[in-house]
Design a protein around this motif. Structure first.
Motif, short mmCIF file in Angstrom:
data_model
loop_
_atom_site.label_atom_id
_atom_site.label_comp_id
_atom_site.label_asym_id
_atom_site.label_seq_id
_atom_site.Cartn_x
_atom_site.Cartn_y
_atom_site.Cartn_z
N GLY A 53 0.68 -0.56 -0.20
CA GLY A 53 -0.25 -0.57 -0.23
C GLY A 53 0.94 0.96 -0.20
N ILE A 54 0.70 1.99 0.42
CA ILE A 54 1.31 3.70 0.60
C ILE A 54 2.54 3.60 1.67
N ASP A 55 2.62 2.59 2.19
CA ASP A 55 4.28 1.92 3.00
C ASP A 55 5.22 0.85 1.87
N THR A 56 4.16 1.33 0.66
CA THR A 56 5.45 0.41 -0.07
C THR A 56 6.97 1.24 -0.75
N PRO A 57 8.28 0.59 -0.85
CA PRO A 57 9.62 1.17 -1.02
C PRO A 57 8.90 2.14 -1.59
N ASN A 58 9.44 3.41 -2.45
CA ASN A 58 10.28 4.40 -3.51
C ASN A 58 8.71 4.41 -3.86
N HIS A 59 7.57 4.22 -4.05
CA HIS A 59 6.73 5.11 -3.89
C HIS A 59 5.89 5.82 -2.99
N TYR A 60 5.45 7.07 -3.98
CA TYR A 60 5.11 8.07 -3.02
C TYR A 60 3.27 8.60 -3.52
N LEU A 61 2.60 8.39 -2.72
CA LEU A 61 1.45 8.82 -3.00
C LEU A 61 0.72 10.01 -1.87
N TYR A 62 0.33 11.01 -3.08
CA TYR A 62 -0.33 12.25 -2.81
C TYR A 62 -1.44 12.29 -3.04
N SER A 63 -2.19 12.97 -1.64
CA SER A 63 -3.04 14.10 -1.84
C SER A 63 -2.91 15.37 -2.18
N ILE A 64 -3.99 16.19 -3.73
CA ILE A 64 -3.44 17.13 -3.44
C ILE A 64 -5.02 18.39 -3.28
N TYR A 65 -4.32 19.25 -2.54
CA TYR A 65 -5.07 19.70 -2.83
C TYR A 65 -5.44 21.49 -2.52
N LEU A 66 -6.18 22.10 -2.24
CA LEU A 66 -6.91 23.25 -2.94
C LEU A 66 -6.60 24.28 -1.61
N LYS A 67 -6.20 25.01 -1.17
CA LYS A 67 -6.53 25.57 0.54
C LYS A 67 -6.35 23.77 1.05
N GLU A 68 -7.55 23.68 1.58
CA GLU A 68 -7.55 23.13 2.50
C GLU A 68 -9.06 21.23 1.57
N THR A 69 -9.46 22.09 0.19
CA THR A 69 -10.12 21.14 -0.16
C THR A 69 -9.00 20.02 -0.98
N LEU A 70 -9.57 18.58 -1.06
CA LEU A 70 -8.84 17.91 -1.86
C LEU A 70 -9.66 17.83 -2.72
N ILE A 71 -8.25 18.04 -3.87
CA ILE A 71 -9.12 17.77 -5.62
C ILE A 71 -8.27 17.03 -6.41
N GLY A 72 -7.85 15.97 -5.41
CA GLY A 72 -7.45 14.47 -6.18
C GLY A 72 -6.03 14.58 -5.73
N HIS A 73 -5.89 13.36 -6.51
CA HIS A 73 -4.16 11.93 -6.21
C HIS A 73 -3.49 12.00 -7.46
N THR A 74 -2.53 12.46 -6.74
CA THR A 74 -1.25 11.71 -7.33
C THR A 74 0.10 10.88 -6.80
N TRP A 75 0.37 9.48 -7.59
CA TRP A 75 1.48 8.38 -7.18
C TRP A 75 2.49 9.06 -8.64
N ILE A 76 3.40 8.84 -7.86
CA ILE A 76 4.81 8.33 -8.68
C ILE A 76 5.94 7.29 -7.76
N PHE A 77 7.32 6.53 -8.64
CA PHE A 77 7.71 5.77 -8.07
C PHE A 77 8.92 6.25 -8.34
N PHE A 78 10.11 6.21 -7.59
CA PHE A 78 11.18 6.52 -7.94
C PHE A 78 12.26 5.76 -8.07
N ASP A 79 12.91 5.23 -9.08
CA ASP A 79 13.68 4.23 -9.31
C ASP A 79 15.08 4.83 -9.07
N SER A 80 15.70 4.53 -8.11
CA SER A 80 17.16 5.57 -8.00
C SER A 80 18.30 4.76 -8.53
#
Length: 152
Positions: A53-80
């Motif tokens: 889940g959100i604890d998977t190494p090198n994966h970054y999951l973010y909530s996107i906020y406009l001020k205090e309003t949740l407007i979306g999500h994004t997920w990236i992976f870093f290949d070091s």
């Protein structure tokens, strides 16, 4: 003000349910999967890429906020090893689309990539998703491959 905040476990559960449904739908629209087994295949894909889940190494999951309003999500992976970020998902809720937030998120992800030491950002976009393709091209992405199909 737009911010990326680490996704909480509670938000992740909601995100995952919707992301699986959307991914299955995209794969069906794209002609890659049949409707009969698309959901099961999408679950398998997410379990493969995010086994912890959100604890998977090198994966970054973010909530996107406009001020205090949740407007979306994004997920990236870093290949070091390759010093590369792969953007798995950017989802801006429909109510907030076409207002420049996707472009801002792309800029924020570039900054995050630089902080992680990445030298390259990559992503995949489904061929039918011209709106997303336009955003990516607008912020400097270029096509590296084309896969073409024709239904018979």
């Amino acid at each position: 003000m737009l911010t990326l905040t680490a996704m909480t476990t509670e938000v992740f559960q909601h995100y995952l349910k919707n992301a699986i449904t959307d991914y299955a739908s995209d794969k069906v629209k794209n002609g890659t999967w049949s409707k009969n087994n698309a959901h099961e295949l999408a679950v398998q894909s997410y379990n493969h890429f995010l086994p912890n889940g959100i604890d998977t190494p090198n994966h970054y999951l973010y909530s996107i906020y406009l001020k205090e309003t949740l407007i979306g999500h994004t997920w990236i992976f870093f290949d070091s090893t390759e010093k590369m970020i792969f953007i798995y998902d950017i989802h801006i809720f429909e109510k907030y689309q076409n207002q420049g937030y996707g472009t801002l998120v792309m800029t924020m992800l570039e900054e995050q990539a630089q902080q992680l030491g990445a030298k390259k950002l990559s992503l995949h976009v489904f061929g039918y998703n011209q709106r997303a393709l336009h955003v990516y091209q607008k912020v400097g992405y270029h096509s590296t491959d084309y896969n073409l199909s024709k239904e018979l």
